[in-house]
Design a protein around this motif. Sequence first.
Motif, PDB file in Angstrom:
ATOM      1  N   ASP A 146     -23.882  -2.896  20.504  1.00 45.00           N
ATOM      2  CA  ASP A 146     -24.051  -2.762  21.957  1.00 45.00           C
ATOM      3  C   ASP A 146     -25.124  -3.676  22.540  1.00 45.00           C
ATOM      4  OD1 ASP A 146     -22.095  -0.727  22.007  1.00 45.00           O
ATOM      5  OD2 ASP A 146     -23.594   0.776  21.478  1.00 45.00           O
ATOM      6  N   LYS A 148     -26.219  -6.228  25.069  1.00 39.25           N
ATOM      7  CA  LYS A 148     -25.675  -6.496  26.396  1.00 39.25           C
ATOM      8  C   LYS A 148     -26.288  -7.715  27.076  1.00 39.25           C
ATOM      9  CE  LYS A 148     -24.981  -1.520  27.101  1.00 39.25           C
ATOM     10  NZ  LYS A 148     -25.385  -0.337  27.924  1.00 39.25           N
ATOM     11  N   TYR A 170     -21.977 -11.095  28.035  1.00 35.79           N
ATOM     12  CA  TYR A 170     -23.419 -10.932  28.154  1.00 35.79           C
ATOM     13  C   TYR A 170     -23.929 -11.263  29.554  1.00 35.79           C
ATOM     14  CZ  TYR A 170     -23.218 -10.832  23.079  1.00 35.79           C
ATOM     15  OH  TYR A 170     -22.905 -10.515  21.783  1.00 35.79           O
ATOM     16  N   THR A 171     -24.986 -10.568  29.945  1.00 38.62           N
ATOM     17  CA  THR A 171     -25.742 -10.920  31.140  1.00 38.62           C
ATOM     18  C   THR A 171     -26.910 -11.792  30.708  1.00 38.62           C
ATOM     19  OG1 THR A 171     -25.204  -8.856  32.290  1.00 38.62           O
ATOM     20  CG2 THR A 171     -27.157 -10.045  33.045  1.00 38.62           C
ATOM     21  N   SER A 236     -32.107  -3.728  30.195  1.00 38.01           N
ATOM     22  CA  SER A 236     -30.847  -3.086  30.589  1.00 38.01           C
ATOM     23  C   SER A 236     -31.083  -1.892  31.493  1.00 38.01           C
ATOM     24  CB  SER A 236     -30.057  -2.655  29.340  1.00 38.01           C
ATOM     25  OG  SER A 236     -29.568  -3.785  28.657  1.00 38.01           O
ATOM     26  N   SER A 240     -29.653  -1.905  35.543  1.00 39.51           N
ATOM     27  CA  SER A 240     -28.473  -1.059  35.724  1.00 39.51           C
ATOM     28  C   SER A 240     -28.408  -0.523  37.145  1.00 39.51           C
ATOM     29  CB  SER A 240     -28.484   0.097  34.728  1.00 39.51           C
ATOM     30  OG  SER A 240     -29.604   0.930  34.957  1.00 39.51           O
TER      31      SER A 240
END
Length: 250
Positions: A146, A148, A170-171, A236, A240
Motif C-alpha cells: 500500500d 501511495k 502514485y501521488t 498520506s 487525504s
Amino acid sequence: MNFFVVLNGKALKNVVLILIAAFFTAWFLYIENLTQIPVFSTKDGPKAVFHGEKGIALTFNIGWGDEKAEPILDTLKKENVKAATFFLAGSWAERHPDIVARIVKEGYEIGLLGYNYEDYTDLEDVKIGQDISKAQEAFRKLNVKDIKVLRAPTGHFDERSLKIAKRYGYTVVHWSVDSKDWQNPGVTKIVDNVKKAKNGSIVLLHASDGAKQTEKALPIILQGIHKKGLKLVTVSEMISNGDARSKEIK
C-alpha cells in the motif's frame, strides 16, 4: 427634509474604482482562507503535492548509507513521534531489509524514492517507468504494501514524470520547507530552516549518511513543533480528503 449628494464624473469614477478594489481584496482573502492543498500540476493533468491541509509532515529521504537511519529512528522513538514518512530508494531498501522492517513495525509511512538515485528529468519516459517498476518490485519482495506516494529521487520532476507516476498509481510529493540538512550547515541552521514550518507544511529531511547533523537537530526541531501546537502526521494523512490548487508546469 431631503438630502442630495451630487457627484461629478471624476468623483463617481473614483468611487467605483474603490468599490471594485475592495471587492477583489475581499475575494482574494476569502480564497486564501479556503482549505486547500497547493500542488504543482500540468494544466489538466496529474499533480505533485508540496503543501498539505492539516498538521505537519516530517519526511526523510534515504538513498544510501547504513549509519544514520537507525539513529534517526531511535530519536523518533525516544521523542514518542508516531507519524513520519520515509521516502526510500528501492536499491537501498534491498540492502537494508532489517531497517525497512523496523520502519514498518514502528508505524511510519513508506514512500518510493525511485530505485536508483537518478534525475527523472534526464531520463527517457521508458527509463522512468522502469525505475519506478523496479522500486515497486523491491518493496513487494520486502512485503511492504500500500505505498501511495512517490518523491522524485533528486527532487526534480516535469510533466512527463508526473504522468508516469500517476500511471503507476502514485501521488508525487515535493516539499514546502527544506531543512537543507544535506548541506551540513550546522545544527542551528537546520533548526532555523525548519522554524518556518507551519500548519500544512511538508518538511524535507534526510536519513542518508551524507546528512551528518540531522540526528542532533531533530530533537530541537520536534520541541519547536510541539511549542507551536502542531500535530505530526504522515504525508498520506495530510493530503487525504483535500481540495487542490495547482501551479502549471511548463
